[in-house]
Design a protein around this motif. Structure first.
Motif, PDB file in Angstrom:
ATOM      1  N   LEU A 187       0.834  -1.207   0.000  1.00  0.00           N
ATOM      2  CA  LEU A 187       0.000   0.000   0.000  1.00  0.00           C
ATOM      3  C   LEU A 187       0.868   1.256   0.000  1.00  0.00           C
ATOM      4  O   LEU A 187       0.569   2.241  -0.691  1.00  0.00           O
ATOM      5  CB  LEU A 187      -0.923  -0.008   1.219  1.00  0.00           C
ATOM      6  CG  LEU A 187      -2.046  -1.049   1.200  1.00  0.00           C
ATOM      7  CD1 LEU A 187      -2.762  -1.086   2.559  1.00  0.00           C
ATOM      8  CD2 LEU A 187      -3.046  -0.748   0.097  1.00  0.00           C
ATOM      9  N   THR A 188       1.935   1.214   0.783  1.00  0.00           N
ATOM     10  CA  THR A 188       2.848   2.357   0.836  1.00  0.00           C
ATOM     11  C   THR A 188       3.515   2.573  -0.514  1.00  0.00           C
ATOM     12  O   THR A 188       3.620   3.710  -1.005  1.00  0.00           O
ATOM     13  CB  THR A 188       3.924   2.123   1.917  1.00  0.00           C
ATOM     14  OG1 THR A 188       3.292   1.908   3.182  1.00  0.00           O
ATOM     15  CG2 THR A 188       4.840   3.333   2.020  1.00  0.00           C
ATOM     16  N   PHE A 189       3.957   1.496  -1.125  1.00  0.00           N
ATOM     17  CA  PHE A 189       4.644   1.572  -2.413  1.00  0.00           C
ATOM     18  C   PHE A 189       3.744   2.162  -3.498  1.00  0.00           C
ATOM     19  O   PHE A 189       4.235   2.826  -4.426  1.00  0.00           O
ATOM     20  CB  PHE A 189       5.133   0.183  -2.826  1.00  0.00           C
ATOM     21  CG  PHE A 189       5.890   0.168  -4.124  1.00  0.00           C
ATOM     22  CD1 PHE A 189       7.221   0.542  -4.162  1.00  0.00           C
ATOM     23  CD2 PHE A 189       5.257  -0.200  -5.306  1.00  0.00           C
ATOM     24  CE1 PHE A 189       7.924   0.537  -5.366  1.00  0.00           C
ATOM     25  CE2 PHE A 189       5.956  -0.210  -6.508  1.00  0.00           C
ATOM     26  CZ  PHE A 189       7.292   0.165  -6.540  1.00  0.00           C
ATOM     27  N   CYS A 190       2.441   1.927  -3.381  1.00  0.00           N
ATOM     28  CA  CYS A 190       1.501   2.435  -4.392  1.00  0.00           C
ATOM     29  C   CYS A 190       1.603   3.945  -4.560  1.00  0.00           C
ATOM     30  O   CYS A 190       1.386   4.479  -5.652  1.00  0.00           O
ATOM     31  CB  CYS A 190       0.072   2.051  -4.017  1.00  0.00           C
ATOM     32  SG  CYS A 190      -0.335   0.310  -4.311  1.00  0.00           S
ATOM     33  N   LEU A 248      10.134   3.604   3.951  1.00  0.00           N
ATOM     34  CA  LEU A 248       9.397   3.691   2.687  1.00  0.00           C
ATOM     35  C   LEU A 248       8.212   4.648   2.814  1.00  0.00           C
ATOM     36  O   LEU A 248       7.914   5.407   1.884  1.00  0.00           O
ATOM     37  CB  LEU A 248       8.912   2.297   2.269  1.00  0.00           C
ATOM     38  CG  LEU A 248       8.231   2.186   0.901  1.00  0.00           C
ATOM     39  CD1 LEU A 248       9.191   2.581  -0.209  1.00  0.00           C
ATOM     40  CD2 LEU A 248       7.709   0.759   0.679  1.00  0.00           C
ATOM     41  N   ASP A 249       7.563   4.635   3.966  1.00  0.00           N
ATOM     42  CA  ASP A 249       6.429   5.526   4.201  1.00  0.00           C
ATOM     43  C   ASP A 249       6.881   6.983   4.158  1.00  0.00           C
ATOM     44  O   ASP A 249       6.203   7.842   3.562  1.00  0.00           O
ATOM     45  CB  ASP A 249       5.799   5.205   5.555  1.00  0.00           C
ATOM     46  CG  ASP A 249       4.547   6.034   5.819  1.00  0.00           C
ATOM     47  OD1 ASP A 249       3.532   5.816   5.133  1.00  0.00           O
ATOM     48  OD2 ASP A 249       4.588   6.918   6.700  1.00  0.00           O
ATOM     49  N   ALA A 250       8.022   7.274   4.778  1.00  0.00           N
ATOM     50  CA  ALA A 250       8.542   8.649   4.770  1.00  0.00           C
ATOM     51  C   ALA A 250       8.872   9.104   3.350  1.00  0.00           C
ATOM     52  O   ALA A 250       8.577  10.239   2.955  1.00  0.00           O
ATOM     53  CB  ALA A 250       9.785   8.739   5.651  1.00  0.00           C
ATOM     54  N   LEU A 251       9.460   8.192   2.565  1.00  0.00           N
ATOM     55  CA  LEU A 251       9.815   8.531   1.179  1.00  0.00           C
ATOM     56  C   LEU A 251       8.568   8.765   0.323  1.00  0.00           C
ATOM     57  O   LEU A 251       8.475   9.772  -0.402  1.00  0.00           O
ATOM     58  CB  LEU A 251      10.646   7.398   0.582  1.00  0.00           C
ATOM     59  CG  LEU A 251      10.924   7.477  -0.923  1.00  0.00           C
ATOM     60  CD1 LEU A 251      11.748   8.719  -1.245  1.00  0.00           C
ATOM     61  CD2 LEU A 251      11.624   6.217  -1.424  1.00  0.00           C
ATOM     62  N   THR A 252       7.607   7.856   0.419  1.00  0.00           N
ATOM     63  CA  THR A 252       6.413   7.974  -0.425  1.00  0.00           C
ATOM     64  C   THR A 252       5.551   9.173  -0.033  1.00  0.00           C
ATOM     65  O   THR A 252       4.885   9.760  -0.885  1.00  0.00           O
ATOM     66  CB  THR A 252       5.567   6.683  -0.359  1.00  0.00           C
ATOM     67  OG1 THR A 252       5.235   6.403   1.011  1.00  0.00           O
ATOM     68  CG2 THR A 252       6.329   5.501  -0.934  1.00  0.00           C
ATOM     69  N   ASP A 285      -2.350   5.985   2.548  1.00  0.00           N
ATOM     70  CA  ASP A 285      -1.517   6.479   3.637  1.00  0.00           C
ATOM     71  C   ASP A 285      -2.152   6.166   4.985  1.00  0.00           C
ATOM     72  O   ASP A 285      -1.451   5.899   5.976  1.00  0.00           O
ATOM     73  CB  ASP A 285      -1.304   7.986   3.487  1.00  0.00           C
ATOM     74  CG  ASP A 285      -0.212   8.505   4.417  1.00  0.00           C
ATOM     75  OD1 ASP A 285       0.635   7.690   4.845  1.00  0.00           O
ATOM     76  OD2 ASP A 285      -0.204   9.707   4.709  1.00  0.00           O
ATOM     77  N   LEU A 286      -3.464   6.195   5.040  1.00  0.00           N
ATOM     78  CA  LEU A 286      -4.168   5.852   6.276  1.00  0.00           C
ATOM     79  C   LEU A 286      -4.205   4.342   6.487  1.00  0.00           C
ATOM     80  O   LEU A 286      -4.030   3.849   7.605  1.00  0.00           O
ATOM     81  CB  LEU A 286      -5.595   6.411   6.241  1.00  0.00           C
ATOM     82  CG  LEU A 286      -5.747   7.938   6.125  1.00  0.00           C
ATOM     83  CD1 LEU A 286      -7.210   8.306   5.979  1.00  0.00           C
ATOM     84  CD2 LEU A 286      -5.134   8.622   7.334  1.00  0.00           C
ATOM     85  N   ALA A 287      -4.421   3.612   5.385  1.00  0.00           N
ATOM     86  CA  ALA A 287      -4.589   2.163   5.497  1.00  0.00           C
ATOM     87  C   ALA A 287      -3.302   1.445   5.875  1.00  0.00           C
ATOM     88  O   ALA A 287      -3.324   0.523   6.702  1.00  0.00           O
ATOM     89  CB  ALA A 287      -5.128   1.602   4.176  1.00  0.00           C
ATOM     90  N   ASP A 288      -2.167   1.851   5.294  1.00  0.00           N
ATOM     91  CA  ASP A 288      -0.934   1.110   5.575  1.00  0.00           C
ATOM     92  C   ASP A 288      -0.529   1.201   7.048  1.00  0.00           C
ATOM     93  O   ASP A 288      -0.129   0.212   7.660  1.00  0.00           O
ATOM     94  CB  ASP A 288       0.205   1.562   4.662  1.00  0.00           C
ATOM     95  CG  ASP A 288       0.540   3.039   4.810  1.00  0.00           C
ATOM     96  OD1 ASP A 288      -0.050   3.711   5.669  1.00  0.00           O
ATOM     97  OD2 ASP A 288       1.395   3.524   4.037  1.00  0.00           O
ATOM     98  N   GLY A 289      -0.666   2.393   7.623  1.00  0.00           N
ATOM     99  CA  GLY A 289      -0.329   2.555   9.037  1.00  0.00           C
ATOM    100  C   GLY A 289      -1.280   1.791   9.937  1.00  0.00           C
ATOM    101  O   GLY A 289      -0.864   1.167  10.914  1.00  0.00           O
ATOM    102  N   PHE A 290      -2.584   1.826   9.604  1.00  0.00           N
ATOM    103  CA  PHE A 290      -3.584   1.129  10.419  1.00  0.00           C
ATOM    104  C   PHE A 290      -3.324  -0.379  10.417  1.00  0.00           C
ATOM    105  O   PHE A 290      -3.339  -1.032  11.469  1.00  0.00           O
ATOM    106  CB  PHE A 290      -4.986   1.425   9.868  1.00  0.00           C
ATOM    107  CG  PHE A 290      -6.085   0.703  10.593  1.00  0.00           C
ATOM    108  CD1 PHE A 290      -6.597   1.205  11.769  1.00  0.00           C
ATOM    109  CD2 PHE A 290      -6.609  -0.491  10.080  1.00  0.00           C
ATOM    110  CE1 PHE A 290      -7.620   0.535  12.443  1.00  0.00           C
ATOM    111  CE2 PHE A 290      -7.617  -1.155  10.748  1.00  0.00           C
ATOM    112  CZ  PHE A 290      -8.122  -0.654  11.926  1.00  0.00           C
TER     113      PHE A 290
END
Length: 248
Positions: free
Chosen positions: A35-38, A89-93, A69-74
């Protein structure tokens, strides 16, 4: 940590993630990372759509990518699937997604390019600290700025009304500038020793006294262990000889 070491570390983590994807029963571990990579695909989807004049579709795509962004963290938190790769990866995306929103908004609001540049500076500061192995982390000002920049990007995509976008852009510019200052101050403070760590005259004198005392004790121990005949500083006591009186 050098850039080469950081790249090598990420390479190992990516290989581990690919192994999970190939292994039945382990694939679910990579759902948050997928999800983050998307969001890395957001520029290829949103910007061309906006350039074609279909602002509503561009706004819809922006909302869709924002949901990831909401779903990957949850999912990562509730399924206990958090990882260092996922965090980085989350910070980069997030930076890529924000830049996409700002660039899309700049089509009708060119001054948003200023915000894009400031966000690039912030990303550069964090990357430098990451490469220096200083564990970059957000400040309170940084978190406030993040909320503002997402709001500005979203408004910029769906509206070209200067009365709405311009005030938000100005406020966000101020927050970005304050964030840059807070990061510079934070990282400089980390590199400088605290007052307790700075050597003082009394501390140096005490250290010299302790070192002198230690050396004297070592010297005394060495002299005590040297055999008597080998130590010229210590002479054997000779028995007293009777002194003969001269003959008369």
């Amino acid at each position: 940590m050098t850039a080469e070491e950081l790249i090598s570390k990420y390479k190992e983590e990516i290989e581990e993630a690919l192994t999970d994807l190939k292994t039945p029963g382990q694939r679910h571990k990579q759902i948050p990372n997928i999800l983050t990579f998307c969001r890395l695909l957001s520029p290829a989807a949103i910007i061309p759509t906006a350039l074609s004049g279909n602002s509503k579709a561009a706004a819809g795509l922006a909302a869709l990518f924002g949901l990831t962004d909401l779903a990957d963290g949850f999912i990562a938190r509730n399924w206990h699937l958090s990882s260092q790769l996922g965090a980085d990866l989350d910070a980069l995306t997030d930076k890529v997604f924000v830049a996409t929103l700002l660039l899309t908004g700049s089509i009708n609001n060119p001054y948003l390019l200023v915000n894009t540049g400031l966000e690039g500076i912030i990303a550069g500061i964090n990357l430098k600290e990451k490469v220096s192995n200083n564990s970059p982390s957000s400040t309170i000002m940084g978190k406030i700025k993040t909320g503002a920049i997402f709001a500005l990007g979203g408004v910029g995509v769906i509206s070209n009304n200067q009365e709405i976008v311009l005030p938000i852009a100005i406020a966000t510019t101020v927050l970005q500038s304050m964030t840059i200052a807070s990061y510079i101050k934070k990282y400089d403070t980390k590199k400088q020793p605290s007052k307790e760590e700075l050597p003082t005259e009394n501390n140096l004198l005490n250290e010299l006294k302790e070192e002198r005392k230690f050396l004297l004790e070592e010297l005394q121990n060495e002299q005590a262990n040297v055999p008597l005949e080998e130590n010229p500083s210590i002479s054997e006591e000779k028995p007293l000889q009777k002194v003969k009186s001269p003959k008369k």
